[in-house]
Write an enzyme that holds these catalytic residues in place. Structure first.
Site, PDB file in Angstrom:
ATOM      1  N   ASP A 104      94.534 -11.176  74.049  1.00  0.00           N
ATOM      2  CA  ASP A 104      95.685 -10.696  74.818  1.00  0.00           C
ATOM      3  C   ASP A 104      95.327  -9.410  75.552  1.00  0.00           C
ATOM      4  OD1 ASP A 104      97.157 -12.763  73.721  1.00  0.00           O
ATOM      5  OD2 ASP A 104      97.947 -11.518  72.091  1.00  0.00           O
TER       6      ASP A 104
HETATM    7  N1  URA Z   1      95.888 -13.546  68.261  1.00  0.00           N
HETATM    8  C1  URA Z   1      96.761 -12.874  69.046  1.00  0.00           C
HETATM    9  O1  URA Z   1      97.947 -12.867  68.804  1.00  0.00           O
HETATM   10  N2  URA Z   1      96.270 -12.238  70.105  1.00  0.00           N
HETATM   11  C2  URA Z   1      94.968 -12.198  70.405  1.00  0.00           C
HETATM   12  O2  URA Z   1      94.577 -11.558  71.385  1.00  0.00           O
HETATM   13  C3  URA Z   1      94.073 -12.881  69.583  1.00  0.00           C
HETATM   14  C4  URA Z   1      94.559 -13.552  68.506  1.00  0.00           C
END
Ligand code: URA
Length: 238
Positions: A104
């Site tokens: 993310d």
């Molecule tokens: N899980 C998440 O919620 N975000 C990420 O970036 C990676 C794994």
């Protein structure tokens, strides 16, 4: 066999048009002979190519490990935000690497980038059971029941039942906990949604391990390096 101009262009020596003019200058050699035809077919693994007297080292693939910073998108292009590819030096960006899976925008930590599509595919497919380990800070105290729920496989907001995950409490963080979470899948916002399913919120998320590779603590956020041959071999061995 591949066209000489394509090889040189892939290596960052310029556009095909520019390569044509370099060849015209008479400074490109293949196996000791001056090249006249920019479309000459050569074997980049065997033939010795020199530009201006310097040997050109050809390779098809590039494998990078980055410590992804907060605020950049793990994609090759985004209309509004900068991407992890924008952080690459031009000599690496010419290989057109793409991120292996996604983190993310606000997740930091270990991100691999490669233009090796086959390896990329294998590393992100849950079929191959590649462990990804995250360090997370959670807004509330994580309980033994949460650990059990993760072990069984929690059900996300859209009804998807996750594969079993390993949740370990490693300490306290303000009112909540510090944890390690190990999962083999990579669904959208997976770790955050796993915690939502047990009524908690992830307030900080950092990936610290991807399969056999640990995060490189020598890399500051936003920095990256090439993987060593040994590290690439470990990934291919999965
Ligand atoms: N899980 C998440 O919620 N975000 C990420 O970036 C990676 C794994």
């Amino acid at each position: 066999m591949e066209r000489l101009d394509k090889i040189l262009s892939n290596l960052g020596y310029g556009s095909r048009k520019e390569i044509k003019s370099i060849v015209k200058k008479g400074i490109v050699e293949v196996n000791g002979e001056k090249v006249k035809d920019n479309g000459l077919q050569v074997d980049p693994e065997k033939d010795i190519i020199k530009v201006d007297g310097e040997e050109v080292f050809y390779r098809k693939y590039i494998y990078l490990i980055m410590n992804k910073p907060d605020g950049v998108i793990s994609a090759t292009f985004d209309k509004y935000d900068s991407t992890v590819v924008d952080l690459l030096d031009p000599e690496d960006a010419v290989f057109d690497p793409f991120p292996v899976g996604r983190l993310d925008k606000d997740t930091v930590g270990l991100l691999l980038l490669t233009n090796d599509g086959e390896l990329n595919h294998r590393l992100i497919s849950p079929k191959w059971h590649v462990d990804k380990v995250y360090y997370a800070r959670i807004d509330k105290k994580v309980t033994e029941d949460d650990i059990k729920a993760f072990k069984k496989g929690v059900v996300l907001d859209d009804g998807y039942k996750c594969m079993p995950g390993i949740l370990e409490i490693i300490g306290d963080y303000e009112e909540g906990s510090e944890v390690h979470v190990t999962i083999q899948e990579g669904k959208f916002h997976q770790v955050k949604r796993m915690f939502e399913s047990v009524k908690k919120k992830v307030v900080y998320l950092r990936r610290v391990k991807f399969g056999p590779l640990d995060i490189d603590e020598n890399l500051e956020e936003g920095q990256y390096r090439e993987l060593t041959d040994e590290e690439v071999a470990l990934l291919k061995d999965i």
